[in-house]
Design a protein around this motif. Structure first.
Motif, PDB file in Angstrom:
ATOM      1  N   LYS A   1      37.307  40.997  37.800  1.00 39.69           N
ATOM      2  CA  LYS A   1      37.442  39.581  38.112  1.00 39.69           C
ATOM      3  C   LYS A   1      38.767  39.338  38.822  1.00 39.69           C
ATOM      4  N   ILE A   2      38.665  38.772  40.011  1.00 42.18           N
ATOM      5  CA  ILE A   2      39.855  38.473  40.814  1.00 42.18           C
ATOM      6  C   ILE A   2      39.787  37.002  41.203  1.00 42.18           C
ATOM      7  N   THR A   3      40.865  36.293  40.977  1.00 44.97           N
ATOM      8  CA  THR A   3      40.904  34.874  41.339  1.00 44.97           C
ATOM      9  C   THR A   3      41.264  34.737  42.807  1.00 44.97           C
ATOM     10  N   GLU A   4      41.027  33.550  43.360  1.00 45.45           N
ATOM     11  CA  GLU A   4      41.369  33.304  44.756  1.00 45.45           C
ATOM     12  C   GLU A   4      42.862  33.412  44.980  1.00 45.45           C
ATOM     13  N   LYS A   5      43.662  33.033  44.009  1.00 47.90           N
ATOM     14  CA  LYS A   5      45.112  33.136  44.120  1.00 47.90           C
ATOM     15  C   LYS A   5      45.533  34.601  44.268  1.00 47.90           C
ATOM     16  N   ASN A   6      44.900  35.496  43.492  1.00 52.72           N
ATOM     17  CA  ASN A   6      45.209  36.924  43.603  1.00 52.72           C
ATOM     18  C   ASN A   6      44.779  37.493  44.953  1.00 52.72           C
TER      19      ASN A   6
ATOM     20  N   MET B   1      36.191  31.533  40.584  1.00 46.59           N
ATOM     21  CA  MET B   1      36.518  32.908  40.340  1.00 46.59           C
ATOM     22  C   MET B   1      35.494  33.791  41.060  1.00 46.59           C
ATOM     23  N   ILE B   2      35.981  34.856  41.687  1.00 46.34           N
ATOM     24  CA  ILE B   2      35.132  35.788  42.423  1.00 46.34           C
ATOM     25  C   ILE B   2      35.014  37.062  41.613  1.00 46.34           C
ATOM     26  N   CYS B   3      33.809  37.572  41.501  1.00 40.07           N
ATOM     27  CA  CYS B   3      33.588  38.807  40.750  1.00 40.07           C
ATOM     28  C   CYS B   3      33.131  39.898  41.703  1.00 40.07           C
TER      29      CYS B   3
END
Length: 146
Positions: A12-17, A1-3
């Motif tokens: 918080k944005i996931t790699e999928k998003n 997870m990337i913040c």
């Protein structure tokens, strides 16, 4: 997870998003580009010509800076600035139709040569660069000066 931190709040944005957002943006830019290519507005031609005209005065500076050992830093700076100013002035007053980039390039060449001959650049970086350039030329090209 990337913040991502923005204004002291954590999003918080996931790699999928991120991948989904990237694909949507690329698709939108692609569709916009295709629509502009099908029926380009008159402004596109003007922007392309103006961008080329603004880059033209920078070209002689680049060539002189690489291949002329007598070229100086003040000459590069002044020729770039005065060349672009010449383009803007000739465009504003309508001189030369679409040739205002050529006028800027001519001024850039003249200013670079004159300022280089009037100033002295004692930087050791320049001599190191030309030594490396000569070494590369001798290594990869069969040059013999008689």
């Amino acid at each position: 997870m990337i913040c991502f931190k923005y204004n002291k709040t954590k999003v918080k944005i996931t790699e999928k998003n991120i991948n989904t957002i990237s694909r949507v943006v690329i698709l939108a830019l692609g569709i916009g580009s295709v629509l502009l290519a099908i029926k380009p507005p008159d402004l596109i031609f003007t922007l392309i010509m103006f961008s080329i005209a603004l880059v033209m005065p920078l070209f002689p500076t680049l060539i002189f800076a690489i291949y002329w050992k007598r070229g100086t830093t003040p000459a590069a700076i002044s020729s770039s600035i005065l060349g672009v100013i010449t383009v803007l002035i000739t465009y504003y007053f309508g001189y030369g139709n679409t040739w205002y980039g050529a006028f800027g390039m001519l001024v850039s060449i003249l200013v670079f040569v004159v300022v280089s001959l009037l100033t002295k650049d004692d930087s050791a970086e320049g001599s190191d660069f030309y030594k490396a350039l000569d070494t590369g030329m001798n290594k990869y090209y069969n040059l013999h000066v008689d």
